[in-house]
Enzyme design. Structure first.
Site, PDB file in Angstrom:
ATOM      1  N   CYS A  88       0.821  -1.221   0.000  1.00 45.38           N
ATOM      2  CA  CYS A  88       0.000   0.000   0.000  1.00 45.38           C
ATOM      3  C   CYS A  88       0.856   1.274   0.000  1.00 45.38           C
ATOM      4  CB  CYS A  88      -0.927  -0.046   1.220  1.00 45.38           C
ATOM      5  SG  CYS A  88      -2.101   1.297   1.327  1.00 45.38           S
ATOM      6  N   GLY A  90       2.744   4.336  -1.081  1.00 50.14           N
ATOM      7  CA  GLY A  90       2.715   5.066  -2.353  1.00 50.14           C
ATOM      8  C   GLY A  90       2.824   6.564  -2.143  1.00 50.14           C
ATOM      9  N   THR A  92       2.846  10.571  -4.468  1.00 49.92           N
ATOM     10  CA  THR A  92       2.639  11.275  -5.750  1.00 49.92           C
ATOM     11  C   THR A  92       3.712  12.353  -5.905  1.00 49.92           C
ATOM     12  OG1 THR A  92       1.118  12.799  -4.652  1.00 49.92           O
ATOM     13  CG2 THR A  92       0.123  10.982  -5.881  1.00 49.92           C
ATOM     14  N   ASP A  94       3.105  14.863  -8.685  1.00 49.19           N
ATOM     15  CA  ASP A  94       2.359  15.264  -9.877  1.00 49.19           C
ATOM     16  C   ASP A  94       3.002  16.468 -10.569  1.00 49.19           C
ATOM     17  OD1 ASP A  94       0.623  13.318  -8.968  1.00 49.19           O
ATOM     18  OD2 ASP A  94      -1.048  14.675  -8.547  1.00 49.19           O
ATOM     19  N   GLN A 147      -3.892   9.700 -15.956  1.00 53.65           N
ATOM     20  CA  GLN A 147      -4.365  10.977 -15.401  1.00 53.65           C
ATOM     21  C   GLN A 147      -3.415  12.082 -15.811  1.00 53.65           C
ATOM     22  OE1 GLN A 147      -6.982  12.285 -13.673  1.00 53.65           O
ATOM     23  NE2 GLN A 147      -5.881  14.235 -13.640  1.00 53.65           N
ATOM     24  N   GLY A 149      -1.047  14.927 -15.674  1.00 50.09           N
ATOM     25  CA  GLY A 149      -0.143  15.334 -14.588  1.00 50.09           C
ATOM     26  C   GLY A 149       0.427  14.172 -13.791  1.00 50.09           C
ATOM     27  N   TYR A 153       3.080   8.382 -11.884  1.00 46.47           N
ATOM     28  CA  TYR A 153       2.199   7.625 -10.985  1.00 46.47           C
ATOM     29  C   TYR A 153       1.363   6.614 -11.775  1.00 46.47           C
ATOM     30  CZ  TYR A 153      -1.324   7.194  -7.178  1.00 46.47           C
ATOM     31  OH  TYR A 153      -2.170   6.748  -6.203  1.00 46.47           O
TER      32      TYR A 153
HETATM   33  N1  CAA Z   1      -6.912  17.759 -19.010  1.00 43.12           N
HETATM   34  C1  CAA Z   1      -6.449  18.665 -19.882  1.00 43.12           C
HETATM   35  N2  CAA Z   1      -5.812  19.769 -19.540  1.00 43.12           N
HETATM   36  C2  CAA Z   1      -5.630  20.001 -18.236  1.00 43.12           C
HETATM   37  C3  CAA Z   1      -6.084  19.096 -17.251  1.00 43.12           C
HETATM   38  C4  CAA Z   1      -6.754  17.959 -17.689  1.00 43.12           C
HETATM   39  N3  CAA Z   1      -7.233  17.059 -16.819  1.00 43.12           N
HETATM   40  N4  CAA Z   1      -5.731  19.574 -16.045  1.00 43.12           N
HETATM   41  C5  CAA Z   1      -5.079  20.729 -16.261  1.00 43.12           C
HETATM   42  N5  CAA Z   1      -5.030  20.990 -17.572  1.00 43.12           N
HETATM   43  C6  CAA Z   1      -4.430  22.137 -18.244  1.00 43.12           C
HETATM   44  C7  CAA Z   1      -4.839  23.456 -17.598  1.00 43.12           C
HETATM   45  O1  CAA Z   1      -6.088  23.886 -18.118  1.00 43.12           O
HETATM   46  C8  CAA Z   1      -3.707  24.383 -18.017  1.00 43.12           C
HETATM   47  O2  CAA Z   1      -3.897  24.750 -19.349  1.00 43.12           O
HETATM   48  P1  CAA Z   1      -3.270  26.125 -19.968  1.00 43.12           P
HETATM   49  O3  CAA Z   1      -1.796  26.025 -19.791  1.00 43.12           O
HETATM   50  O4  CAA Z   1      -3.700  26.087 -21.389  1.00 43.12           O
HETATM   51  O5  CAA Z   1      -3.884  27.221 -19.152  1.00 43.12           O
HETATM   52  C9  CAA Z   1      -2.512  23.438 -17.947  1.00 43.12           C
HETATM   53  O6  CAA Z   1      -3.015  22.107 -18.058  1.00 43.12           O
HETATM   54  C10 CAA Z   1      -1.776  23.577 -16.630  1.00 43.12           C
HETATM   55  O7  CAA Z   1      -0.496  23.152 -16.894  1.00 43.12           O
HETATM   56  P2  CAA Z   1       0.698  23.477 -15.884  1.00 43.12           P
HETATM   57  O8  CAA Z   1       1.908  22.861 -16.468  1.00 43.12           O
HETATM   58  O9  CAA Z   1       0.730  24.937 -15.566  1.00 43.12           O
HETATM   59  O10 CAA Z   1       0.246  22.633 -14.647  1.00 43.12           O
HETATM   60  P3  CAA Z   1       0.074  23.019 -13.121  1.00 43.12           P
HETATM   61  O11 CAA Z   1       1.436  23.021 -12.535  1.00 43.12           O
HETATM   62  O12 CAA Z   1      -0.801  24.174 -12.926  1.00 43.12           O
HETATM   63  O13 CAA Z   1      -0.739  21.760 -12.546  1.00 43.12           O
HETATM   64  C11 CAA Z   1      -1.038  19.455 -12.027  1.00 43.12           C
HETATM   65  C12 CAA Z   1      -0.534  20.481 -13.044  1.00 43.12           C
HETATM   66  C13 CAA Z   1      -0.283  19.603 -10.707  1.00 43.12           C
HETATM   67  C14 CAA Z   1      -0.747  18.092 -12.575  1.00 43.12           C
HETATM   68  C15 CAA Z   1      -2.535  19.682 -11.805  1.00 43.12           C
HETATM   69  O14 CAA Z   1      -3.211  19.664 -13.048  1.00 43.12           O
HETATM   70  C16 CAA Z   1      -3.134  18.582 -10.933  1.00 43.12           C
HETATM   71  O15 CAA Z   1      -2.997  18.561  -9.722  1.00 43.12           O
HETATM   72  N6  CAA Z   1      -3.858  17.634 -11.562  1.00 43.12           N
HETATM   73  C17 CAA Z   1      -4.506  16.540 -10.857  1.00 43.12           C
HETATM   74  C18 CAA Z   1      -3.583  15.379 -10.752  1.00 43.12           C
HETATM   75  C19 CAA Z   1      -4.261  14.297  -9.997  1.00 43.12           C
HETATM   76  O16 CAA Z   1      -5.351  13.867 -10.295  1.00 43.12           O
HETATM   77  N7  CAA Z   1      -3.595  13.819  -8.959  1.00 43.12           N
HETATM   78  C20 CAA Z   1      -4.184  12.799  -8.139  1.00 43.12           C
HETATM   79  C21 CAA Z   1      -3.567  12.883  -6.787  1.00 43.12           C
HETATM   80  S1  CAA Z   1      -4.362  11.750  -5.681  1.00 43.12           S
HETATM   81  C22 CAA Z   1      -3.899  10.260  -6.237  1.00 43.12           C
HETATM   82  O17 CAA Z   1      -3.052  10.100  -7.040  1.00 43.12           O
HETATM   83  C23 CAA Z   1      -4.616   9.099  -5.605  1.00 43.12           C
HETATM   84  C24 CAA Z   1      -5.211   8.263  -6.648  1.00 43.12           C
HETATM   85  O18 CAA Z   1      -4.729   7.171  -6.881  1.00 43.12           O
HETATM   86  C25 CAA Z   1      -6.421   8.701  -7.331  1.00 43.12           C
END
Ligand code: CAA
Length: 246
Positions: A88, A90, A92, A94, A147, A149, A153
């Protein structure tokens, strides 16, 4: 007969729910944690005891093969051989891929995927010899669907299930089952660390419109850890509120 269970990352959000549930189900549970979290683990152990659950804690860095070997040797000496292993642990790191650094890739691979080899390798032969074992790998919906970002992961979590499918075949005639549970988004510190706008946007895309509670994940794991799941191996059980249906 009391089964002995080791839960890596056992003091985390999902880990805590698993440890508590398996203890309630009659297992002797050892919760692994990273050596840097020893003070937190001591408090965690007291908190569990306050709830009436006596759970052992054990510090080891599961991204290290040697430390994993030391951990399993010492647990076996103190409590007996491990019957149930829940991988378990793990983390991130991201980042959009264009910004992802080698260190972020390697950290996630080492903790999330290498650890599965490092710990399972220590318990595997004993399980085969004794004719009973349960290996449960905690993957993620994001290992199934990818996913934004999370290239690191998602790759590690998909890799965990590849491992499950291969190893299941090696344990099948020996009473040792190997399965994956793939949780969706669960209310833990890991998901709380996400930006609030991103988190809300993810929740709005979940058919159940909410995150899981850790206990809802632990319930699926408890079944796979039990003797009742004897004909189930190589499976990937999704517990994701409908986020990924296939
Ligand atoms: N699809 C398409 N585009 C997306 C998007 C998506 N899902 N999410 C963000 N974007 C776009 C934004 O609109 C933005 O576009 P513009 O540049 O055109 O404005 C761009 O991507 C942002 O890019 P950046 O490089 O500036 O990214 P950031 O540093 O602001 O953030 C990130 C990037 C940290 C990955 C953020 O998007 C994020 O946190 N995403 C969620 C990741 C996620 O789901 N993590 C899960 C954690 S919990 C876990 O992992 C447990 C599990 O098992 C589920």
């Amino acid at each position: 007969m009391t089964r002995i269970a080791l839960v890596t990352g056992g003091i985390g959000g999902i880990g805590t729910a698993i440890c508590t549930r398996l203890t309630k189900d009659g297992c002797k549970v050892v919760a692994n944690h990273h050596p840097s979290e020893s003070a937190v683990a001591d408090a965690w152990k007291k908190e569990r005891a306050g709830e009436g659950h006596h759970i052992e804690t054990f510090a080891a860095d599961v991204s290290s093969f040697e430390d994993s070997a030391r951990m399993v040797k010492e647990i076996t000496e103190q409590h007996g051989p491990i019957d149930i292993l829940i991988n378990c642990a793990g983390i991130t790191r991201d980042k959009t891929f264009k910004k992802m650094e080698l260190a972020q890739w390697e950290a996630v691979m080492k903790v999330n995927l290498d650890s599965v080899f490092n710990v399972t390798r220590q318990v595997w032969e004993g399980m085969l010899e004794r004719g009973f074992g349960r290996i449960i790998n905690i993957s993620s919906v994001n290992g199934q669907r990818g996913q934004f970002g999370q290239a690191n992961y998602s790759a590690a979590k998909a890799g965990m299930h590849g491992f499950t499918m291969a190893l299941a075949q090696e344990g099948a005639t020996k009473g040792v089952t190997v399965n994956t549970v793939s949780p969706g988004y669960v209310e833990t510190a890991m998901t709380l660390a996400m930006d609030e706008t991103v988190r809300n946007s993810i929740i709005s895309g979940i058919p159940m419109r909410r995150m899981a509670q850790p206990d809802e994940i632990a319930a699926a794991i408890a079944f796979l850890a039990s003797d009742e799941s004897s004909y189930m191996t190589g499976a990937n059980l999704p517990v994701n509120g409908g986020l990924f249906i296939h």
